[in-house]
Design an enzyme around this catalytic site. Sequence first.
Site, PDB file in Angstrom:
ATOM      1  N   SER A   1       0.344   1.489  10.262  1.00 56.64           N
ATOM      2  CA  SER A   1      -0.258   1.231  11.585  1.00 56.64           C
ATOM      3  C   SER A   1       0.764   0.431  12.387  1.00 56.64           C
ATOM      4  O   SER A   1       0.973  -0.754  12.113  1.00 56.64           O
ATOM      5  CB  SER A   1      -1.528   0.401  11.455  1.00 56.64           C
TER       6      SER A   1
ATOM      7  N   LYS B   1      -5.540   4.666  16.266  1.00 57.53           N
ATOM      8  CA  LYS B   1      -5.722   3.576  15.290  1.00 57.53           C
ATOM      9  C   LYS B   1      -5.981   2.249  16.019  1.00 57.53           C
ATOM     10  O   LYS B   1      -6.820   1.449  15.598  1.00 57.53           O
ATOM     11  CB  LYS B   1      -4.483   3.473  14.390  1.00 57.53           C
TER      12      LYS B   1
ATOM     13  N   LYS C   1      -1.922  -8.495  13.639  1.00 61.49           N
ATOM     14  CA  LYS C   1      -0.791  -7.596  13.927  1.00 61.49           C
ATOM     15  C   LYS C   1      -1.253  -6.413  14.769  1.00 61.49           C
ATOM     16  O   LYS C   1      -0.646  -6.059  15.784  1.00 61.49           O
ATOM     17  CB  LYS C   1      -0.183  -7.149  12.593  1.00 61.49           C
TER      18      LYS C   1
HETATM   19  P1  NAD Z   1       0.973  -4.196   1.891  1.00 63.84           P
HETATM   20  O1  NAD Z   1       1.607  -5.431   2.418  1.00 63.84           O
HETATM   21  O2  NAD Z   1       0.099  -4.290   0.677  1.00 63.84           O
HETATM   22  O3  NAD Z   1       2.096  -3.071   1.582  1.00 63.84           O
HETATM   23  C1  NAD Z   1       3.247  -2.896   2.333  1.00 63.84           C
HETATM   24  C2  NAD Z   1       4.395  -2.671   1.350  1.00 63.84           C
HETATM   25  O4  NAD Z   1       5.588  -2.379   2.086  1.00 63.84           O
HETATM   26  C3  NAD Z   1       4.696  -3.893   0.493  1.00 63.84           C
HETATM   27  O5  NAD Z   1       4.612  -3.553  -0.887  1.00 63.84           O
HETATM   28  C4  NAD Z   1       6.128  -4.280   0.884  1.00 63.84           C
HETATM   29  O6  NAD Z   1       6.892  -4.808  -0.176  1.00 63.84           O
HETATM   30  C5  NAD Z   1       6.668  -2.958   1.371  1.00 63.84           C
HETATM   31  N1  NAD Z   1       7.812  -3.106   2.277  1.00 63.84           N
HETATM   32  C6  NAD Z   1       7.888  -3.856   3.410  1.00 63.84           C
HETATM   33  N2  NAD Z   1       9.103  -3.698   3.976  1.00 63.84           N
HETATM   34  C7  NAD Z   1       9.799  -2.831   3.184  1.00 63.84           C
HETATM   35  C8  NAD Z   1      11.104  -2.282   3.242  1.00 63.84           C
HETATM   36  N3  NAD Z   1      11.949  -2.603   4.250  1.00 63.84           N
HETATM   37  N4  NAD Z   1      11.488  -1.436   2.271  1.00 63.84           N
HETATM   38  C9  NAD Z   1      10.644  -1.122   1.249  1.00 63.84           C
HETATM   39  N5  NAD Z   1       9.392  -1.614   1.138  1.00 63.84           N
HETATM   40  C10 NAD Z   1       8.979  -2.456   2.099  1.00 63.84           C
HETATM   41  O7  NAD Z   1       0.161  -3.567   3.120  1.00 63.84           O
HETATM   42  P2  NAD Z   1      -0.990  -2.460   3.078  1.00 63.84           P
HETATM   43  O8  NAD Z   1      -2.315  -3.132   3.053  1.00 63.84           O
HETATM   44  O9  NAD Z   1      -0.649  -1.437   2.059  1.00 63.84           O
HETATM   45  O10 NAD Z   1      -0.834  -1.869   4.555  1.00 63.84           O
HETATM   46  C11 NAD Z   1       0.184  -0.945   4.907  1.00 63.84           C
HETATM   47  C12 NAD Z   1      -0.135  -0.416   6.299  1.00 63.84           C
HETATM   48  O11 NAD Z   1      -1.419   0.230   6.291  1.00 63.84           O
HETATM   49  C13 NAD Z   1      -0.217  -1.500   7.389  1.00 63.84           C
HETATM   50  O12 NAD Z   1       0.307  -1.020   8.575  1.00 63.84           O
HETATM   51  C14 NAD Z   1      -1.729  -1.754   7.505  1.00 63.84           C
HETATM   52  O13 NAD Z   1      -2.092  -2.265   8.774  1.00 63.84           O
HETATM   53  C15 NAD Z   1      -2.276  -0.358   7.271  1.00 63.84           C
HETATM   54  N6  NAD Z   1      -3.652  -0.289   6.781  1.00 63.84           N
HETATM   55  C16 NAD Z   1      -4.086  -1.135   5.809  1.00 63.84           C
HETATM   56  C17 NAD Z   1      -5.409  -1.047   5.377  1.00 63.84           C
HETATM   57  C18 NAD Z   1      -5.941  -1.997   4.315  1.00 63.84           C
HETATM   58  O14 NAD Z   1      -7.186  -2.045   4.148  1.00 63.84           O
HETATM   59  N7  NAD Z   1      -5.108  -2.721   3.592  1.00 63.84           N
HETATM   60  C19 NAD Z   1      -6.283  -0.102   5.909  1.00 63.84           C
HETATM   61  C20 NAD Z   1      -5.782   0.791   6.868  1.00 63.84           C
HETATM   62  C21 NAD Z   1      -4.469   0.688   7.295  1.00 63.84           C
END
Ligand code: NAD
Length: 294
Positions: free
Chosen positions: A95, A170, A238
């Site tokens: 997102s 979104k 965010k």
């Molecule tokens: P998260 O923080 O658990 O996962 C993100 C991952 O990206 C982490 O493991 C991190 O180490 C990795 N990362 C960051 N920078 C990196 C890089 N340069 N190279 C390699 N890896 C890298 O977050 P999440 O909850 O999985 O969310 C991911 C996305 O999905 C976000 O944009 C969030 O807003 C969206 N989202 C989350 C949810 C939820 O319920 N958690 C629901 C819908 C959408």
Amino acid sequence: MKIAFIGLGIMGGPMAKNLLKAGHTLRVYDRNAQALENMKSTGAILCSCAAETVEKVEAVITMLPNSPHVRSVMLEDDRLAELMPGTATFIDCSSISPAASREIAGKLAEYGIDMLDAPVSGGQPKAVDGTLAFMVGGREEVFLRFRPLLEAMGSSAVLCGDVGAGNVTKLCNQTIVAVHIAALAEALQLGQMCGVQPQKIFEAIRGGLAGSTVMNAKAPMMMDQNFRPGFRMDLHIKDLNNVVEAAGDVDAPIPLTLQVLEMMKVLHHDGDGACDHSALLRYYQKLTGEVLHH
Ligand code: NAD
């Protein structure tokens, strides 16, 4: 299909596992060693850097926190735009800001690479079940080609318009959810202060016009004072900051979003940023000194 998958956190890990279950070959990377380790013995090929994932793939999928992370991986630090095959498609499920999506798609077009922005709604349980809802931006032909891939991770995928439209949709979703949670917290706190049990209010109104998925998921958490995420408040901040940016670009009025964003920021500074976004209730509890109960 041969796929590179980068970002194996709360959402990306289970999404990648569902692609493997559907029979795809995955080359995966996360800069967090534990997240990468969690993919061991799933059949995925673990890579030691982002560049290593893109060898001979047909699609590159990212599930990263926000716009700077996607820019860093695709254009700046890892420069996958230059390294991935020119015939492969980039599918960003993170997102992020719609303007950033369009900017990244523009840069990829210079290499002849197509892009879909395909953020999701549903949270971790639906990522695990493979029942996420995808909102997609991009060309129809590209969407139709990769729709089965999205459907291996979700139960619906709707093409909302050109690149950026997925993330605009979104942001609309995130505005509705944020304002809705705040209204729920405000109303339950009001009801209790007026002498009616929150549980009775919930039972009485959940089947009427005010009832909703948000209410069913978040009212019990509020009454239990259970703020384990779920969806972290900081991620919602965010998203709302991205709403502010998008609204600024087109001069759209967003008074409700701004109000809830300010409330979330207060809670963030108070140490609640890692809580579930239902902890918006704490804004009211801190003001009144009264804790919501059943
Ligand atoms: P998260 O923080 O658990 O996962 C993100 C991952 O990206 C982490 O493991 C991190 O180490 C990795 N990362 C960051 N920078 C990196 C890089 N340069 N190279 C390699 N890896 C890298 O977050 P999440 O909850 O999985 O969310 C991911 C996305 O999905 C976000 O944009 C969030 O807003 C969206 N989202 C989350 C949810 C939820 O319920 N958690 C629901 C819908 C959408």
